[in-house]
Each structure stands twice: as structure tokens, then as C-alpha cells.
Design an enzyme around this catalytic site. Structure first.
Site, PDB file in Angstrom:
ATOM      1  N   GLU A  27       0.841  -1.213   0.000  1.00  0.00           N
ATOM      2  CA  GLU A  27       0.000   0.000   0.000  1.00  0.00           C
ATOM      3  C   GLU A  27       0.873   1.260   0.000  1.00  0.00           C
ATOM      4  O   GLU A  27       0.612   2.212  -0.730  1.00  0.00           O
ATOM      5  CB  GLU A  27      -0.934   0.034   1.215  1.00  0.00           C
ATOM      6  N   ASP A  58      10.948   7.571  -0.441  1.00  0.00           N
ATOM      7  CA  ASP A  58      11.069   7.846  -1.866  1.00  0.00           C
ATOM      8  C   ASP A  58      11.562   9.279  -2.055  1.00  0.00           C
ATOM      9  O   ASP A  58      11.603  10.057  -1.108  1.00  0.00           O
ATOM     10  CB  ASP A  58       9.740   7.611  -2.597  1.00  0.00           C
ATOM     11  N   ILE A  78      -4.780  11.848   3.878  1.00  0.00           N
ATOM     12  CA  ILE A  78      -4.774  10.465   3.390  1.00  0.00           C
ATOM     13  C   ILE A  78      -4.535   9.420   4.461  1.00  0.00           C
ATOM     14  O   ILE A  78      -4.891   8.272   4.285  1.00  0.00           O
ATOM     15  CB  ILE A  78      -3.759  10.268   2.250  1.00  0.00           C
ATOM     16  N   GLY A 103      -5.550   2.173   0.194  1.00  0.00           N
ATOM     17  CA  GLY A 103      -5.024   3.479   0.568  1.00  0.00           C
ATOM     18  C   GLY A 103      -4.266   3.486   1.884  1.00  0.00           C
ATOM     19  O   GLY A 103      -4.217   2.493   2.620  1.00  0.00           O
ATOM     20  N   SER A 105      -4.824   4.962   4.658  1.00  0.00           N
ATOM     21  CA  SER A 105      -5.562   4.879   5.924  1.00  0.00           C
ATOM     22  C   SER A 105      -5.532   3.462   6.481  1.00  0.00           C
ATOM     23  O   SER A 105      -5.557   3.271   7.698  1.00  0.00           O
ATOM     24  CB  SER A 105      -7.002   5.361   5.762  1.00  0.00           C
TER      25      SER A 105
END
Length: 186
Positions: A27, A58, A78, A103, A105
Site C-alpha cells: 500500500e 522515496d 490520506i 489506501g 488509511s
């Protein structure tokens, strides 16, 4: 923040994160892949820490963060609310483990703690969550001129993944090279 949404995830962890830790890592890496796709390619590092936590770093643009009319940093929610692009959306993207993308969450709700560090042009912030609920505001940190995101989390009692299995799944994104750094005790 959507406490009902977070509670729903916590009540059904293997529905929302089948495969446990493996799915949570995928995810998070999916967001790095989104960044890489928009930039024509990218790289991220998945670190398995000795304390059972995982970090995914990243060098993308960082999570969208803007200043409100009072000059306070505000970012997309988010971590603590449904990502409507994926959560229970018919035809949603399928992750390399064959499960639907839901997602961030899901990662936040199923983690004892999660620290989101965000570097964008013009600012850098960090925020801590516990079981998906923010326990700090966005805290400014030194802007070192880089961009990107680090999501560091400790899953709460979910099954782990073998190194080989995780490495195979992480190599599935064509636009993203993924390095694994295993710092767990042998």
C-alpha cells in the site's frame, strides 16, 4: 479525520490487509510508484527495522501540503480518512499481491504508530499517528533542499512476510526501482 472509517479497518484487519505486513508495505509503495509514474521513473527504499517497524522512503514530490490563510501547513488527510480513489471503489487498482488497493488509511489504522515525514519544495514537515489518529500537528523540520516522503510504521500484531516473497512483489512496478534493506535481527 474519519474515526468510523479507521475503526472499521481495525475491526477487520485481515479483510483490509490480507497477508498482513506484506500488504501494508505494498500500500505504501504504491504511492511511491504513483510519484514515479508521474515523473517518468523513480526509486524507493523499503527498510525492515529490528524493532519490527518498516519505513518506505522515496524521492518524489512529497505529499501535497499547502499553507492555509493563516500560514499553517495543511496536507491531504490520506492517513486518517478514506482515499476515495481506491477504498471500496469498484475496479480499483490491484496490488502485486492480487488484493485491491485501499489506501494509506489502512496502513495507519493497522499500525501501533506511523510517522509521516514529508519534504516538498518550500517546506518539510513530520506528523505522528497512532492507530490512524494524528497525535501531533504537522511539525516543521529543517528543509534540506530534497523532496520526498518517508512513511515509518510499526504494524500492530499482523503476520509478517518472508524476505523473498516481499522482494518478488516489490519488483512488480515497472516505473519504480525498489531497494530492500533488512535490518532485522537474524
Amino acid at each position: 479525520m474519519d474515526l468510523e472509517h479507521l475503526a472499521q479497518i481495525r475491526q477487520n484487519p485481515l479483510v483490509f490487509a490480507p497477508g498482513g505486513l506484506r500488504h501494508l508495505v505494498l500500500e505504501v509503495v504504491a504511492y511511491a510508484a504513483d510519484e514515479a509514474e508521474s515523473d517518468g521513473g523513480g526509486h524507493c527504499t523499503v527498510t525492515l527495522h529490528a524493532d519490527g517497524s518498516v519505513s518506505v522512503a522515496d524521492a518524489g514530490r512529497g505529499t501535497d501540503t499547502r499553507l492555509d490563510e493563516h500560514g499553517h501547513a495543511v496536507k491531504k488527510p490520506i492517513m486518517a480518512s478514506k482515499d476515495l480513489r481506491f477504498f471500496d471503489h469498484p475496479g480499483t487498482q490491484v496490488l502485486p499481491d492480487g488484493q485491491p488497493r485501499r489506501g494509506m488509511s489502512v496502513v495507519a489504522a493497522l499500525s501501533e504508530w506511523l510517522v509521516h515525514t514529508n519534504r516538498r519544495r518550500g517546506g518539510a514537515w513530520t506528523q505522528r499517528y497512532e492507530h490512524g489518529v494524528p497525535v501531533t500537528d504537522l511539525v516543521p523540520i529543517a528543509d534540506d533542499g530534497t523532496t520526498g516522503t518517508v512513511v515509518h510504521f510499526r504494524p500492530d500484531g499482523l503476520p509478517g512476510a518472508t524476505d523473498g516473497e516481499l522482494a518478488r512483489l516489490l519488483s512488480s512496478w515497472e516505473v519504480l526501482s525498489v531497494e530492500m534493506d533488512d535490518r532485522r535481527l537474524s
